[in-house]
Design an enzyme around this catalytic site. Structure first.
Site, mmCIF file in Angstrom:
data_model
loop_
_atom_site.group_PDB
_atom_site.id
_atom_site.type_symbol
_atom_site.label_atom_id
_atom_site.label_comp_id
_atom_site.label_asym_id
_atom_site.label_seq_id
_atom_site.Cartn_x
_atom_site.Cartn_y
_atom_site.Cartn_z
ATOM 1 C CG HIS A 232 26.680 21.146 6.144
ATOM 2 N ND1 HIS A 232 25.799 20.334 6.819
ATOM 3 C CD2 HIS A 232 27.918 20.694 6.482
ATOM 4 C CE1 HIS A 232 26.472 19.440 7.532
ATOM 5 N NE2 HIS A 232 27.761 19.633 7.343
ATOM 6 C CD GLU A 233 31.167 21.837 4.875
ATOM 7 O OE1 GLU A 233 31.854 21.964 5.917
ATOM 8 O OE2 GLU A 233 30.647 20.748 4.522
ATOM 9 C CG HIS B 223 30.829 22.228 9.969
ATOM 10 N ND1 HIS B 223 30.642 21.524 11.123
ATOM 11 C CD2 HIS B 223 30.405 21.419 8.958
ATOM 12 C CE1 HIS B 223 30.117 20.326 10.817
ATOM 13 N NE2 HIS B 223 29.951 20.252 9.512
ATOM 14 C CD GLU C 174 28.394 17.268 10.791
ATOM 15 O OE1 GLU C 174 27.460 17.762 10.137
ATOM 16 O OE2 GLU C 174 29.565 17.242 10.372
HETATM 17 ZN ZN ZN Z 1 29.220 18.617 8.427
#
Ligand code: ZN
Length: 501
Positions: free
Chosen positions: A264-265, A268, A294
């Site tokens: 997830h990171e 980003h 997101e």
């Molecule tokens: Zn996030």
């Protein structure tokens, strides 16, 4: 006018640099700062965020904006330059309404409230956090009032995270999604096909997990010379361009937590690593909106990371790196376990299907707090009731209930809807990717993940902030933003996994 334009951009750069320093202080607070340094840090953060704000509302900016926009040569500016001018103007007109000392006080309260939240969470005692959260809600109301006293304060805050987003627009998108997801969850839970969850609870030593997560970043073609991975209580990403920091957290008996957080990171982080293509320290070379951020992270985490194709490719390496631990586990069992459907307490650990329900309830709480329909002191009870109603989950204590998220302690309200918006954007972008690379799944299966990532970088990351989010997604996909694609994606995926008729 060229001179004025360059001067405007250099003032923008100055403000961005101070903001970057501010973000580094936050990173340091969570990664390396000694425990007792928090009071000093509160002072530093108040000082630097106030300075950043002063840079953003420098009266010289207004002067330059007026002389550029009214100049007879204004039309000669390129589209990109005009967008830069527009974005600086939009931000300036918003921020100039907020007094600098308020910004400093707000940031300082953020550090104090965060400290109280940490203690409250550790002791699972909401009463420790309650007075600080009450102040935070007041700060948010005041902030919204400064920005626009004419409209609903929650709409002001949502718009701050996601330009031109409103409660009404969000509800229109999520209502059909909520209905579809609730039905799908019921069907999956009633299915005879169920994952063996014990696989996910097997002990994986932290040193093995660290190797696994670093390997994952390599597989994702993630540039570790311009980024780094650290450990924090709450995973996050900060920084941009050539210095991007991502964090994760490790649990011995839940390897998937770190693995998915890292993914997830990295989503980003990869966005920040490529967003400056149009020009670093220009507004167009910065992230478009929190929802698009997101979309990037949740695309990496869910659409890629929880896909059958990814695990078909990664299974062999996964087994190799984890030794004997999963030797008896089949690929099919692992894929099903990674895609478990299980109503549970913690949002960040939630599966892809139940996740949006966690967001919807936070959206409703924030909206009602800002509009004084509910009180902070009643939150724990309301929270537990809502969890039971929406997810059928019995919350055991405040730590796994109302105290689980860091956002409110840092003053972030109006941000939560962007997670679901990210899911909606991501699924719609996937629809376009499928059109342009029809064999995308077999590309991943054969280890050619880079082809997919490069498509994503070119079509999403590198577009920077040339368009607002809804327009950007519409441009990429040729379709107006709707949650239909997300609903369809979830239906197809989970029907197959759970053998639904
Ligand atoms: Zn996030």
């Amino acid at each position: 006018m060229r001179k004025e334009y360059d001067e405007l951009l250099s003032l923008f750069k100055e403000a961005s640099i101070v903001e970057e320093i501010d973000m580094l202080l936050y990173w340091d607070r969570d990664v390396t700062m000694p425990k007792k340094g928090w009071k000093q840090r509160a002072e530093q953060v108040a000082f630097i965020s106030q300075l950043a704000h002063e840079k953003k509302i420098n009266p010289k900016i207004k002067e330059l904006l007026v002389s550029i926009v009214e100049h007879p040569d204004y039309e000669k500016l390129s589209e990109q330059e005009k967008r830069n001018v527009y974005l600086i103007k939009r931000k300036y007109e918003k921020m100039v309404k907020v007094p600098p000392d308020f910004v400093g006080e707000f940031s300082k309260q953020g550090v104090i409230a965060n400290k109280a939240w940490e203690e409250a969470r550790e002791k699972s005692d909401f009463s420790i956090f309650q007075p600080e959260l009450e102040k935070m809600v007041e700060f948010n109301k005041k902030f919204a009032h400064y920005l626009n006293p004419e409209i609903d304060p929650y709409d002001v805050l949502i718009d701050y995270s996601e330009p031109s987003m409103t409660q009404e627009k969000f509800e229109k998108l999520v209502n059909p999604l909520k209905e579809a997801v609730v039905t799908l969850i019921k069907e999956c839970l009633a299915s005879a096909t169920q994952p063996d969850m014990s696989i996910l609870k097997r002990k994986v030593p932290i040193d093995i997990q660290k190797k696994l997560n670093l390997d994952l970043l390599k597989v994702l073609d993630y540039d570790l010379e311009r980024s780094r991975l650290d450990e924090t209580v709450h995973p996050f990403t900060t920084g941009s361009y050539d210095d991007v920091r991502i964090t994760t957290r490790y649990y011995k008996e839940n390897f998937l937590s770190a693995f998915m957080s890292t993914m997830h990171e990295a989503g980003h982080g990869d966005y920040e690593l490529h967003v400056g293509k149009l020009g670093s320290y220009q507004p167009v070379g910065q992230w478009c909106s929190d929802g698009v951020h997101e979309a990037c992270s949740r695309f990496y985490e869910n659409i890629l990371g929880r896909s059958e194709a990814f695990w078909k490719y990664y299974f062999f390496k996964f087994k190799e790196l984890t030794g004997e631990i999963f030797a008896d586990v089949s690929l099919e069992d692992l894929i099903l376990a990674v895609n478990k459907v299980e109503p549970s307490a913690i949002r960040t650990e939630a599966d892809e299907l139940t996740y949006d329900l966690h967001i919807i309830m936070r959206f409703e709480f924030e909206r009602d707090l800002l509009n004084e329909k509910i009180k902070v002191k009643d939150l724990p009870e309301l929270w537990n009731k809502k969890m039971k109603e929406l997810l059928g989950y019995e919350v055991k204590n405040d730590a796994e209930g109302v105290l689980q998220d860091v956002h409110w302690s840092e003053g972030l309200m109006g941000y939560f809807p962007t997670y679901t918006l990210g899911n909606i954007f991501g699924a719609q972008i996937l629809m376009q990717l499928q059109k342009e690379i029809p064999n995308w799944e077999s590309e991943i299966e054969h280890g050619n993940l880079k082809k997919i990532l490069d498509w994503f970088r070119e079509n999403v990351h590198e577009k920077g902030n040339m368009k607002d989010s809804f327009e950007l997604v519409q441009d990429i996909t040729g379709k107006e933003v709707t949650s239909d694609y997300l609903i369809e994606y979830l239906k197809v995926k989970y029907s197959k996994l759970y053998n639904l008729s």
